[in-house]
Structures are given as C-alpha cells and as structure tokens.
Scaffold this motif. Structure first.
Motif, PDB file in Angstrom:
ATOM      1  N   VAL A  39       0.838  -1.200   0.000  1.00 12.94           N
ATOM      2  CA  VAL A  39       0.000   0.000   0.000  1.00 12.94           C
ATOM      3  C   VAL A  39       0.874   1.252   0.000  1.00 12.94           C
ATOM      4  N   GLN A  40       1.940   1.236   0.792  1.00 12.45           N
ATOM      5  CA  GLN A  40       2.845   2.386   0.833  1.00 12.45           C
ATOM      6  C   GLN A  40       3.490   2.656  -0.526  1.00 12.45           C
ATOM      7  N   SER A  41       3.768   1.609  -1.280  1.00 15.86           N
ATOM      8  CA  SER A  41       4.405   1.795  -2.585  1.00 15.86           C
ATOM      9  C   SER A  41       3.491   2.534  -3.558  1.00 15.86           C
ATOM     10  N   VAL A  42       2.187   2.348  -3.403  1.00 15.73           N
ATOM     11  CA  VAL A  42       1.232   3.046  -4.268  1.00 15.73           C
ATOM     12  C   VAL A  42       1.220   4.538  -3.963  1.00 15.73           C
ATOM     13  N   THR A  43       1.406   4.887  -2.700  1.00 16.43           N
ATOM     14  CA  THR A  43       1.417   6.294  -2.303  1.00 16.43           C
ATOM     15  C   THR A  43       2.431   7.088  -3.124  1.00 16.43           C
ATOM     16  N   LYS A  44       3.546   6.466  -3.453  1.00 15.72           N
ATOM     17  CA  LYS A  44       4.625   7.165  -4.157  1.00 15.72           C
ATOM     18  C   LYS A  44       4.313   7.441  -5.631  1.00 15.72           C
ATOM     19  N   VAL A  45       3.287   6.777  -6.180  1.00 16.74           N
ATOM     20  CA  VAL A  45       2.973   6.975  -7.604  1.00 16.74           C
ATOM     21  C   VAL A  45       1.601   7.611  -7.816  1.00 16.74           C
ATOM     22  N   LEU A  46       1.036   8.195  -6.763  1.00 14.20           N
ATOM     23  CA  LEU A  46      -0.299   8.796  -6.885  1.00 14.20           C
ATOM     24  C   LEU A  46      -0.381   9.896  -7.954  1.00 14.20           C
ATOM     25  N   PRO A  47       0.648  10.731  -8.132  1.00 14.31           N
ATOM     26  CA  PRO A  47       0.549  11.726  -9.213  1.00 14.31           C
ATOM     27  C   PRO A  47       0.364  11.089 -10.593  1.00 14.31           C
ATOM     28  N   GLN A  48       1.070   9.987 -10.847  1.00 11.99           N
ATOM     29  CA  GLN A  48       0.921   9.302 -12.129  1.00 11.99           C
ATOM     30  C   GLN A  48      -0.459   8.662 -12.251  1.00 11.99           C
ATOM     31  N   GLU A 182       4.865   2.899 -11.878  1.00 12.06           N
ATOM     32  CA  GLU A 182       5.754   1.824 -11.454  1.00 12.06           C
ATOM     33  C   GLU A 182       5.998   1.827  -9.941  1.00 12.06           C
ATOM     34  N   PRO A 183       4.989   1.433  -9.164  1.00 14.86           N
ATOM     35  CA  PRO A 183       5.208   1.256  -7.727  1.00 14.86           C
ATOM     36  C   PRO A 183       6.115   0.054  -7.512  1.00 14.86           C
ATOM     37  N   VAL A 184       6.844   0.033  -6.411  1.00 14.36           N
ATOM     38  CA  VAL A 184       7.751  -1.091  -6.142  1.00 14.36           C
ATOM     39  C   VAL A 184       7.411  -1.685  -4.775  1.00 14.36           C
ATOM     40  N   PRO A 185       6.503  -2.679  -4.742  1.00 12.18           N
ATOM     41  CA  PRO A 185       6.137  -3.308  -3.474  1.00 12.18           C
ATOM     42  C   PRO A 185       7.208  -4.235  -2.920  1.00 12.18           C
ATOM     43  N   THR A 191       8.479 -16.464  -2.971  1.00 12.86           N
ATOM     44  CA  THR A 191       9.343 -15.943  -4.028  1.00 12.86           C
ATOM     45  C   THR A 191       8.719 -16.075  -5.420  1.00 12.86           C
ATOM     46  N   GLY A 192       8.621 -14.936  -6.096  1.00 13.93           N
ATOM     47  CA  GLY A 192       8.130 -14.912  -7.467  1.00 13.93           C
ATOM     48  C   GLY A 192       6.628 -15.002  -7.623  1.00 13.93           C
ATOM     49  N   SER A 193       5.884 -15.125  -6.530  1.00  9.83           N
ATOM     50  CA  SER A 193       4.431 -15.276  -6.615  1.00  9.83           C
ATOM     51  C   SER A 193       3.781 -13.893  -6.677  1.00  9.83           C
ATOM     52  N   THR A 194       3.783 -13.320  -7.868  1.00  4.73           N
ATOM     53  CA  THR A 194       3.327 -11.938  -8.025  1.00  4.73           C
ATOM     54  C   THR A 194       1.807 -11.775  -7.993  1.00  4.73           C
ATOM     55  N   ARG A 195       1.091 -12.861  -7.695  1.00  2.00           N
ATOM     56  CA  ARG A 195      -0.345 -12.715  -7.422  1.00  2.00           C
ATOM     57  C   ARG A 195      -0.545 -12.080  -6.047  1.00  2.00           C
ATOM     58  N   LEU A 196       0.527 -11.991  -5.265  1.00  2.00           N
ATOM     59  CA  LEU A 196       0.440 -11.474  -3.894  1.00  2.00           C
ATOM     60  C   LEU A 196       0.566  -9.950  -3.892  1.00  2.00           C
ATOM     61  N   LYS A 197       1.670  -9.394  -3.426  1.00  2.00           N
ATOM     62  CA  LYS A 197       1.786  -7.935  -3.310  1.00  2.00           C
ATOM     63  C   LYS A 197       1.649  -7.217  -4.653  1.00  2.00           C
ATOM     64  N   ALA A 198       2.284  -7.750  -5.676  1.00  2.00           N
ATOM     65  CA  ALA A 198       2.185  -7.100  -6.984  1.00  2.00           C
ATOM     66  C   ALA A 198       0.737  -7.082  -7.467  1.00  2.00           C
ATOM     67  N   GLY A 199       0.027  -8.187  -7.229  1.00  2.00           N
ATOM     68  CA  GLY A 199      -1.378  -8.236  -7.600  1.00  2.00           C
ATOM     69  C   GLY A 199      -2.203  -7.230  -6.808  1.00  2.00           C
ATOM     70  N   THR A 200      -1.911  -7.135  -5.512  1.00  2.00           N
ATOM     71  CA  THR A 200      -2.621  -6.182  -4.662  1.00  2.00           C
ATOM     72  C   THR A 200      -2.412  -4.757  -5.163  1.00  2.00           C
ATOM     73  N   VAL A 201      -1.166  -4.423  -5.481  1.00  2.00           N
ATOM     74  CA  VAL A 201      -0.835  -3.082  -5.956  1.00  2.00           C
ATOM     75  C   VAL A 201      -1.565  -2.762  -7.257  1.00  2.00           C
ATOM     76  N   GLN A 202      -1.564  -3.696  -8.195  1.00  4.57           N
ATOM     77  CA  GLN A 202      -2.243  -3.463  -9.463  1.00  4.57           C
ATOM     78  C   GLN A 202      -3.746  -3.279  -9.274  1.00  4.57           C
ATOM     79  N   LYS A 203      -4.329  -4.068  -8.383  1.00  2.25           N
ATOM     80  CA  LYS A 203      -5.769  -3.939  -8.124  1.00  2.25           C
ATOM     81  C   LYS A 203      -6.085  -2.583  -7.499  1.00  2.25           C
ATOM     82  N   LEU A 204      -5.264  -2.137  -6.559  1.00  2.00           N
ATOM     83  CA  LEU A 204      -5.477  -0.833  -5.940  1.00  2.00           C
ATOM     84  C   LEU A 204      -5.465   0.276  -6.993  1.00  2.00           C
ATOM     85  N   ILE A 205      -4.515   0.205  -7.904  1.00  3.10           N
ATOM     86  CA  ILE A 205      -4.391   1.244  -8.925  1.00  3.10           C
ATOM     87  C   ILE A 205      -5.558   1.191  -9.908  1.00  3.10           C
ATOM     88  N   LEU A 206      -5.957  -0.004 -10.303  1.00  5.86           N
ATOM     89  CA  LEU A 206      -7.108  -0.121 -11.193  1.00  5.86           C
ATOM     90  C   LEU A 206      -8.381   0.402 -10.523  1.00  5.86           C
TER      91      LEU A 206
END
Length: 220
Positions: A39-48, A182-185, A191-206
């Motif tokens: 969630v914090q990583s998304v904060t950094k890309v809010l302008p985009q 490009e948020p960086v969670p 390891t490598g299971s990007t359905r986790l944090k990366a998936g969460t980040v993408q859903k938040l942005i969408l």
C-alpha cells in the motif's frame, strides 16, 4: 538467459526466508506487514495515477474506450475491474474492456505461451477495432510481458495514449508507454508469486483509475 534476480518482483524476501517453519500466526503477520508495504508503494505513484484518471475520463468523454490488457494475474485483474464497471456505474460493457492473453479461457485456466507473443497483443486490439480515440493500459507485474509490449506498441502506432502499470522501475512496458506507473512493493513473501503484493498493488491502482474516471464523467 534473462537474469530474473534483477527484478525486485522475483527476488527473495529476507523477511520470509523461514516461511516454511513459521506458525500460522507468524505467516499471516508477515504477509500483513508486507501488504502494508505494498500500500505504501502506491502512495509514491499517486501523481501518475491521477494523470491516468484524467486520461481515462478524457477518453470516455470523447467517445473512446479504455482497454486493460495483461497476462496471468495481471490480465485477470484487468478483466475483473472492467467487468465490474457496468454493474457499479451503469455503463456499457463496451466502455472499459479487459483483455487477457489467451482469451476468456485463460481467466480460469492458464493458456501456455499466450503471454509470450507480442503479435497476439497487437492482434487482440486490432480485432476490437482499436482507434486513436481509445486508451490502452498495459499491466505486467514484472513489466516485461511480450503480449503487453506488443499491445502497447501497436496502440501507440495507432495514435492512442498508452499507460503501463508495472511493479519494477524502468520496466520494458513502461518504456513502451506514454505514462509509466511503477510502484515497487518489493520481493514477495512466496518468491516470485506476483499474485500477492504485486497483484494487490495493481488492483489498488485499477480501483483508483476506474472509480476516478467514472467520478469525472458523472457516473456516480
């Protein structure tokens, strides 16, 4: 061979190295802590993300469509967000369109090899009559999925505005788009299971893009 260790999405997470010996409470505590980092990583890309909302609203107001496209989890998240717009906002299902490599079948069962074709990404947009009034949003956790790269390249050649959402900075899809989000969670608990944090980040942005755009065009 591609060195996956260069991608933060594929690296080992030092905080979960002993995941297999943790108690259930330790597992969920670790995952919860990592989700907070996401969630914090998304904060950094809010302008985009705000720019993406404006572009989506402008696209819809001039009669264009917004396309989400991705493979695997990223593709499923795009299809999910697109499919929820009609019941939530009362809009046509033709306005926000979700494309997943391999087609609808891939939403439930992986279609091997589909994500590795740039031409397939371009063709999926051609088949839907992409025009310069439309907006294409490419989704890829690692930021290097050929299906998405091909779609973004074709969209730019068509005259569309393009957006890339990836979870690594300096991503290939980011380089192929007009706007890179490009948020960086960071490395996943598994390891490598990007359905986790990366998936969460993408859903938040969408969530932000679709909701924000609908607010802007008066659909809430």
């Amino acid at each position: 061979m591609l060195d996956l260790t260069k991608f933060t999405t594929e690296q080992r997470n030092q905080r979960s190295m002993d995941l297999d010996t943790m108690t259930s409470l330790q597992i969920v505590t670790t995952m919860n802590d990592e989700d907070f980092r996401a969630v914090q990583s998304v904060t950094k890309v809010l302008p985009q993300v705000a720019t993406a909302i404006d572009w989506a609203a402008e696209t819809l107001e001039r009669g264009g469509r917004v396309f989400y496209m991705g493979a695997g989890t990223s593709g499923r998240l795009g299809v999910l967000d697109a499919s929820e717009c009609p019941p939530t906002f009362g809009v046509s299902p033709d306005l926000i369109v979700g494309l997943i490599a391999g087609g609808e079948t891939a939403f439930i069962k992986a279609v091997e090899g589909a994500e590795d074709s740039e031409e397939l990404g371009a063709n999926d947009l051609r088949e839907r009559g992409l025009s310069d009034k439309d907006l294409v949003v490419g989704l890829a956790a690692s930021g290097r999925t050929p299906y998405v790269v091909g779609g973004l390249v074709h969209a730019k050649a068509t005259g569309c505005k393009t957006i890339a959402i990836a979870c690594n900075q300096g991503s290939k899809i980011g380089e192929s788009a007009d706007l890179a989000i490009e948020p960086v969670p960071g490395p996943e608990v598994l390891t490598g299971s990007t359905r986790l944090k990366a998936g969460t980040v993408q859903k938040l942005i969408l969530n932000m893009i679709s909701t924000g755009a609908m607010v802007k065009i008066g659909k809430v």
